[in-house]
Design a protein around this motif. Structure first.
Motif, PDB file in Angstrom:
ATOM      1  N   GLN A  85       0.836  -1.193   0.000  1.00  0.00           N
ATOM      2  CA  GLN A  85       0.000   0.000   0.000  1.00  0.00           C
ATOM      3  C   GLN A  85       0.876   1.250   0.000  1.00  0.00           C
ATOM      4  N   GLU A  86       0.467   2.253  -0.775  1.00  0.00           N
ATOM      5  CA  GLU A  86       1.182   3.527  -0.755  1.00  0.00           C
ATOM      6  C   GLU A  86       0.916   4.230   0.567  1.00  0.00           C
ATOM      7  N   ILE A  87       1.967   4.759   1.173  1.00  0.00           N
ATOM      8  CA  ILE A  87       1.853   5.461   2.449  1.00  0.00           C
ATOM      9  C   ILE A  87       1.442   6.906   2.180  1.00  0.00           C
ATOM     10  N   ALA A  88       0.414   7.363   2.876  1.00  0.00           N
ATOM     11  CA  ALA A  88      -0.067   8.733   2.737  1.00  0.00           C
ATOM     12  C   ALA A  88       0.652   9.647   3.721  1.00  0.00           C
ATOM     13  N   GLU A  89       0.729  10.921   3.377  1.00  0.00           N
ATOM     14  CA  GLU A  89       1.291  11.926   4.271  1.00  0.00           C
ATOM     15  C   GLU A  89       0.570  11.853   5.613  1.00  0.00           C
ATOM     16  N   GLY A  90       1.363  11.801   6.705  1.00  0.00           N
ATOM     17  CA  GLY A  90       0.804  11.798   8.052  1.00  0.00           C
ATOM     18  C   GLY A  90       0.278  10.460   8.533  1.00  0.00           C
ATOM     19  N   ALA A  91       0.409   9.417   7.739  1.00  0.00           N
ATOM     20  CA  ALA A  91      -0.104   8.094   8.129  1.00  0.00           C
ATOM     21  C   ALA A  91       0.579   7.611   9.407  1.00  0.00           C
ATOM     22  N   VAL A  92      -0.177   6.864  10.194  1.00  0.00           N
ATOM     23  CA  VAL A  92       0.348   6.197  11.388  1.00  0.00           C
ATOM     24  C   VAL A  92       0.115   4.706  11.172  1.00  0.00           C
ATOM     25  N   ILE A  93       1.216   3.946  11.144  1.00  0.00           N
ATOM     26  CA  ILE A  93       1.163   2.536  10.773  1.00  0.00           C
ATOM     27  C   ILE A  93       1.753   1.702  11.908  1.00  0.00           C
ATOM     28  N   ASP A  94       1.005   0.703  12.362  1.00  0.00           N
ATOM     29  CA  ASP A  94       1.507  -0.212  13.384  1.00  0.00           C
ATOM     30  C   ASP A  94       2.335  -1.308  12.733  1.00  0.00           C
ATOM     31  N   VAL A  95       3.547  -1.497  13.246  1.00  0.00           N
ATOM     32  CA  VAL A  95       4.416  -2.589  12.814  1.00  0.00           C
ATOM     33  C   VAL A  95       4.478  -3.539  14.004  1.00  0.00           C
ATOM     34  N   THR A  96       3.842  -4.678  13.861  1.00  0.00           N
ATOM     35  CA  THR A  96       3.606  -5.576  14.988  1.00  0.00           C
ATOM     36  C   THR A  96       4.603  -6.737  15.020  1.00  0.00           C
ATOM     37  N   MET A  97       4.357  -7.622  15.942  1.00  0.00           N
ATOM     38  CA  MET A  97       5.207  -8.798  16.096  1.00  0.00           C
ATOM     39  C   MET A  97       5.115  -9.729  14.883  1.00  0.00           C
ATOM     40  N   ASP A  98       4.171  -9.497  13.992  1.00  0.00           N
ATOM     41  CA  ASP A  98       4.121 -10.256  12.732  1.00  0.00           C
ATOM     42  C   ASP A  98       5.358  -9.982  11.887  1.00  0.00           C
ATOM     43  N   HIS A  99       6.070  -8.902  12.207  1.00  0.00           N
ATOM     44  CA  HIS A  99       7.262  -8.502  11.461  1.00  0.00           C
ATOM     45  C   HIS A  99       8.525  -8.667  12.308  1.00  0.00           C
ATOM     46  N   TYR A 100       8.503  -9.602  13.216  1.00  0.00           N
ATOM     47  CA  TYR A 100       9.632  -9.876  14.118  1.00  0.00           C
ATOM     48  C   TYR A 100      10.575 -10.862  13.462  1.00  0.00           C
ATOM     49  N   GLU A 101      11.874 -10.520  13.457  1.00  0.00           N
ATOM     50  CA  GLU A 101      12.910 -11.400  12.898  1.00  0.00           C
ATOM     51  C   GLU A 101      14.160 -11.315  13.767  1.00  0.00           C
ATOM     52  N   TRP A 102      14.561 -12.391  14.382  1.00  0.00           N
ATOM     53  CA  TRP A 102      15.831 -12.509  15.079  1.00  0.00           C
ATOM     54  C   TRP A 102      16.117 -11.341  16.023  1.00  0.00           C
ATOM     55  N   GLY A 103      15.169 -11.037  16.895  1.00  0.00           N
ATOM     56  CA  GLY A 103      15.384 -10.006  17.902  1.00  0.00           C
ATOM     57  C   GLY A 103      15.054  -8.598  17.449  1.00  0.00           C
ATOM     58  N   GLU A 104      14.500  -8.455  16.248  1.00  0.00           N
ATOM     59  CA  GLU A 104      14.168  -7.131  15.717  1.00  0.00           C
ATOM     60  C   GLU A 104      12.764  -7.123  15.117  1.00  0.00           C
ATOM     61  N   ILE A 105      12.139  -5.958  15.164  1.00  0.00           N
ATOM     62  CA  ILE A 105      10.914  -5.743  14.395  1.00  0.00           C
ATOM     63  C   ILE A 105      11.359  -4.972  13.156  1.00  0.00           C
ATOM     64  N   VAL A 106      10.927  -5.422  11.997  1.00  0.00           N
ATOM     65  CA  VAL A 106      11.431  -4.868  10.741  1.00  0.00           C
ATOM     66  C   VAL A 106      10.274  -4.370   9.872  1.00  0.00           C
ATOM     67  N   ALA A 107      10.424  -3.150   9.370  1.00  0.00           N
ATOM     68  CA  ALA A 107       9.457  -2.578   8.429  1.00  0.00           C
ATOM     69  C   ALA A 107      10.154  -2.418   7.081  1.00  0.00           C
ATOM     70  N   HIS A 108       9.756  -3.230   6.108  1.00  0.00           N
ATOM     71  CA  HIS A 108      10.304  -3.152   4.751  1.00  0.00           C
ATOM     72  C   HIS A 108       9.455  -2.191   3.929  1.00  0.00           C
ATOM     73  N   VAL A 109      10.108  -1.255   3.236  1.00  0.00           N
ATOM     74  CA  VAL A 109       9.379  -0.313   2.388  1.00  0.00           C
ATOM     75  C   VAL A 109      10.019  -0.266   1.001  1.00  0.00           C
ATOM     76  N   ILE A 110       9.251   0.225   0.047  1.00  0.00           N
ATOM     77  CA  ILE A 110       9.726   0.444  -1.318  1.00  0.00           C
ATOM     78  C   ILE A 110       9.611   1.932  -1.600  1.00  0.00           C
ATOM     79  N   LEU A 111      10.709   2.537  -2.056  1.00  0.00           N
ATOM     80  CA  LEU A 111      10.730   3.943  -2.452  1.00  0.00           C
ATOM     81  C   LEU A 111      10.798   3.993  -3.967  1.00  0.00           C
ATOM     82  N   ARG A 112       9.871   4.711  -4.596  1.00  0.00           N
ATOM     83  CA  ARG A 112       9.816   4.816  -6.059  1.00  0.00           C
ATOM     84  C   ARG A 112       9.888   6.280  -6.472  1.00  0.00           C
ATOM     85  N   ASN A 113      10.789   6.568  -7.434  1.00  0.00           N
ATOM     86  CA  ASN A 113      10.912   7.909  -7.998  1.00  0.00           C
ATOM     87  C   ASN A 113       9.954   8.029  -9.179  1.00  0.00           C
ATOM     88  N   ASN A 114       8.925   8.852  -9.032  1.00  0.00           N
ATOM     89  CA  ASN A 114       7.953   9.064 -10.100  1.00  0.00           C
ATOM     90  C   ASN A 114       8.249  10.325 -10.907  1.00  0.00           C
TER      91      ASN A 114
END
Length: 161
Positions: A35-64
């Motif tokens: 999903q594209e992130i909107a200005e001012g969005a608040v996003i929960d990154v939960t334990m579903d994204h837990y890897e080896w002692g870290e919570i990780v948020a993977h994002v994609i940056l695209r130059n339009n």
């Protein structure tokens, strides 16, 4: 004659308002979980994204934009960053500077190109449960996009590794 004058004024008004620049977002986009992130969005990154002692948020940056742009990402840590340690991965992972704010160099992207796997990591292992919000601002030097990731850590929900 009054009718002609009225129609001419109406045409001028339509042309004027049609030429008014429209509000649009920045010439780049940031995606999280498809999903594209909107200005001012608040996003929960939960334990579903837990890897080896870290919570990780993977994002994609695209130059339009139509040309090459150089990007940075500013992180403001609104949590105890001495206990919950941040890092940022572009091509390799870099540890946080141990301060409340940090600006990370992301790099150059040509028109239509993307960084397909940028990752914000938060080292949480062996710490108490916490909500660790961070504000992230991506910028190309002319435009920016800011949002918050709430890293929600609950050691009772650590998956088997």
């Amino acid at each position: 004659m009054k009718t002609l004058k009225f129609f001419l004024m109406a045409i001028v008004a339509v042309v004027f308002f049609a030429c008014t620049p429209q509000e649009t977002g920045p010439s780049f986009s940031v995606m999280y979980n498809g999903q594209e992130i909107a200005e001012g969005a608040v996003i929960d990154v939960t334990m579903d994204h837990y890897e080896w002692g870290e919570i990780v948020a993977h994002v994609i940056l695209r130059n339009n934009a139509s040309g090459t742009e150089t990007f940075t990402m500013k992180e403001v840590r609104n949590y105890d960053y001495t206990k919950y340690i941040p890092s940022f991965c572009v091509n390799l992972c870099m540890m946080g500077n141990g301060e409340k704010e940090q600006t990370w160099e992301v790099g150059e992207l040509g028109s239509g190109e993307e960084f397909a796997d940028l990752a914000m990591h938060l080292r949480v292992a062996d710490q108490p449960a916490a909500n660790c919000p961070g504000t992230f601002t991506f910028s190309n030097g002319k435009e920016s996009l800011s949002f918050t990731f709430n890293f929600i850590y609950d050691p009772a929900l650590i998956p088997a590794e």
